[in-house]
Design an enzyme around this catalytic site. Structure first.
Site, PDB file in Angstrom:
ATOM      1  N   LYS A   1       0.849  -1.188   0.000  1.00 47.14           N
ATOM      2  CA  LYS A   1       0.000   0.000   0.000  1.00 47.14           C
ATOM      3  C   LYS A   1       0.886   1.241   0.000  1.00 47.14           C
ATOM      4  O   LYS A   1       1.735   1.417   0.863  1.00 47.14           O
ATOM      5  CB  LYS A   1      -0.925   0.002   1.215  1.00 47.14           C
ATOM      6  CG  LYS A   1      -1.934   1.146   1.161  1.00 47.14           C
ATOM      7  CD  LYS A   1      -2.987   0.972   2.207  1.00 47.14           C
ATOM      8  CE  LYS A   1      -3.996   2.106   2.167  1.00 47.14           C
ATOM      9  NZ  LYS A   1      -4.692   2.162   0.898  1.00 47.14           N
ATOM     10  N   ALA A   2       0.685   2.084  -0.972  1.00 47.35           N
ATOM     11  CA  ALA A   2       1.524   3.267  -1.128  1.00 47.35           C
ATOM     12  C   ALA A   2       0.935   4.419  -0.335  1.00 47.35           C
ATOM     13  O   ALA A   2      -0.089   4.971  -0.696  1.00 47.35           O
ATOM     14  CB  ALA A   2       1.631   3.652  -2.606  1.00 47.35           C
TER      15      ALA A   2
END
Length: 645
Positions: free
Chosen positions: A26-27
């Site tokens: 997850k960025a």
């Protein structure tokens, strides 16, 4: 979605539950507050032990050391993330709630040791002095006679997150304590703490608990923390929701946070978001792409000016000057062109953009093939991990999971036309599924389960490699002996995990940066976990290696003898002392000269009368370098004859 290694889980009505790990990919920027309790029990030293691996630090010291190492790691691996340290149960009270650093609203027995911010070198120094040198001049670690009220601790964390990291997508509160029931007889305080915890979760803050026990004591979550920590029911069913560490045996769970401190963890940023994934005409879902496998190299992010009293970040300015008049050229005066036939062909920005327009970004499956048809040599570029996104198409996860399961079940791959970003070149790629980490057939337990975009080579990317002439092929006996050696060096059920082998050059680079920033001594040597374990190799396969080496020398000697006899036979047949072989034009063909003819030419000095082209033909026919001047070529050929003799 759960944090700290827990899996993201969705319900699938047709296929049942399906887990796909998204946490690592997850960025987003992360904000962490480590809330560490200060109490007499936390400061109690571990029992004496003769074991070298036994803990020598109290639970509080170990927790602070883990915070110190985590802060060091975050500076390198996540330079944009924030971290703060909140001590509760302290005799002193300290809290800042404004930008001027003035002491604002206080929370009893809560001490904000490090404000929530991107860690600076000064923050690391202060924490290091407290942890390693024991410098506690302000008596920060003096415990209070009364237990801290947990509702105040949670509300204090709430205020910090709200004022310092209001727009962060990931905000986490780590609570480190050895007390499973801070309010045993105060139901009002327990209810107030539960309300504050719910407020945090409503704001998107995740609370993680790291409990510590001592001796035979137990940490009963049901007494208090079941209402504070919202646990994943799937992890709870597997008895892995909250791991309890035992003081004296090492803080295993806290140590896991910093176990990879020397291994640079690259932030997983999304390469593309909400890209259409067309499985069939009229059937589209949206996916995100992540560059999981990437070679990391030291990257300079700024320039430092060292001439002043204190190093400062230099601000750069770029000015374009005309070559003839040194006049400043503005951006509007610049044009882009291609040179063709001696003339410049100019393109407007829109025309240049249209040259690279191959259509909108999309991943379009055009067919399916058996996985066995995908050769290993087709891996010419790194693969991209894709994961479903519900933002554009609701139900993308369910369709994505069904496709992933079908590909694994039938052992097939998809063939797709891919344009992952605007103005990027289209590629043909294989859509390859990866198995669950727990699956024995996965082969890569350090990679997540999902689909990968596997770029396929075009015809221009392939080349035929031919072995050079004269290369000796190994015998069947040599191959059999090497197979035995490889079998001896393979560990049972061993799996190569690149995460356990940090790049030694990178680690050396970061250690130098750390030493300069913290004004420490520069280390002399670098740790290298990639060095082979020579003793273990010698113990397991030393005898086989000696036998193989002896057989190799024997075969090489036999080959040299055969080659020498063949050359002597060729010399006897081709020896022509009077008449020289000539080409069709009547000139001498240098490449066909025998060894005896070359020796005669060198002895008579005729070799220096040859042209450079003829000498190069001779050198090339003998496998020598053709570079250099006439004298160098003649000397190289003469040296070759001396070595051959």
């Amino acid at each position: 979605m759960a944090e700290n290694g827990q899996d993201w889980k969705r319900e699938d009505e047709d296929d049942g539950d399906q887990e796909i790990d998204e946490t690592t990919y997850k960025a987003q920027k992360d904000a962490i507050i480590m809330a560490i309790e200060v109490s007499d029990s936390m400061m109690k030293p571990p029992p004496p032990s003769d074991s070298k691996k036994a803990d020598q630090d109290s639970a509080l010291e170990a927790a602070l050391k883990c915070a110190y190492h985590l802060m060091e790691q975050r500076i390198i691996s996540n330079p944009k993330d924030m971290m703060g340290i909140l001590l509760f149960g302290t005799k002193k009270t300290k809290f800042y709630n404004d930008e001027d650093g003035r002491n604002g609203l206080g929370y009893p027995n809560c001490y904000l040791f490090t404000d929530l911010d991107i860690p600076s070198a000064d923050d690391v120094k202060v924490l290091k002095n407290l942890v390693e040198d024991g410098e506690d001049d302000d008596e920060v670690l003096t415990p209070s006679s009364d237990r801290a009220i947990m509702s105040n601790v949670l509300f204090c964390a709430n205020q910090i997150f709200t004022t310092k990291a209001a727009n962060f997508g990931s905000r986490r509160l780590f609570i480190i304590t050895d007390n499973d029931n801070p309010h045993p007889s105060d139901k009002a305080a327990m209810s107030a703490a539960a309300v504050r915890a719910k407020d945090l979760y409503d704001l998107g803050v995740t609370i993680d608990l790291f409990p510590i026990t001592r001796d035979d004591s137990k940490f009963d979550l049901s007494k208090f923390y079941d209402d504070i920590v919202y646990r994943d029911p799937i992890a709870e069913a597997n008895s892995t929701a909250v791991a309890i560490s035992k003081s004296g045996d090492g803080l295993s769970l806290l140590s896991s946070l910093t176990s990879n401190i020397n291994s640079k963890q690259t932030p997983k940023r999304a390469m593309f978001s909400n890209l259409p994934f067309e499985i069939a005409p009229g059937l589209r879902i949206s996916v995100k792409g992540y560059n999981v496998l990437h070679r990391q190299t030291p990257a300079r992010t700024c320039y430092i000016w060292l001439e002043g009293e204190k190093p400062q970040i230099a601000t750069g300015e770029t000015t374009r000057l005309a070559e003839d008049s040194t006049r400043t050229v503005e951006k509007g005066e610049m044009k882009k062109a291609y040179k063709f036939g001696g003339e410049y062909v100019y393109f407007t920005p829109d025309e240049q953009k249209s040259l690279r327009d191959f259509g909108p970004p999309v991943i379009r499956i055009i067919g399916f093939k058996p996985r066995k048809l995908l050769p290993i040599w087709a891996s010419v570029k790194k693969s991209t991990f894709i994961f479903p996104s519900e933002e554009d198409f609701v139900g993308s996860t369910r369709v994505f999971t069904a496709l992933w399961q079908k590909l694994i079940k039938d052992n097939k791959i998809g063939i797709a036309w891919c344009i992952v970003r605007s103005n990027s070149q289209p590629i043909l790629a294989a859509i390859v599924p990866s198995r669950e980490r727990s699956d024995d057939k996965s082969g890569t337990p350090y990679l997540p389960a999902g689909l990968w975009i596997y770029p396929l080579p075009f015809a221009d990317d392939l080349r035929e490699i031919k072995p050079p002439d004269g290369v000796m092929q190994s015998s069947d006996e040599l191959k059999t002996q090497m197979r035995t050696i490889v079998q001896q060096l393979q560990l049972p059920k061993a799996m190569y995990n690149p995460l356990k082998y940090p790049n030694p050059a990178l680690q050396w680079h970061y250690k130098i940066l750390k030493a300069l920033a913290l004004e420490e001594e520069v280390p002399e040597t670098a740790e290298d976990a990639t060095k082979p374990k020579y003793k273990a190799i010698s113990k397991r396969a030393g005898g086989y290696l000696e036998e193989w080496s002896g057989k190799l020398e024997e075969d090489a000697g036999t080959a040299r003898t055969s080659k020498s006899l063949k050359r002597e036979a060729d010399d006897e047949v081709s020896y022509r002392p009077v008449k020289q072989r000539r080409g069709a034009s009547g000139q001498v063909n240098p490449s066909s000269m025998s060894v005896a003819e070359l020796k005669e030419a060198i002895a008579s000095g005729a070799i220096m009368k040859m042209t450079v082209s003829q000498l190069r033909d001779i050198a090339g026919s003998k496998g020598l370098s053709t570079a250099g001047k006439k004298a160098e070529l003649a000397e190289r050929i003469e040296q070759w004859l001396d070595d051959d003799a």
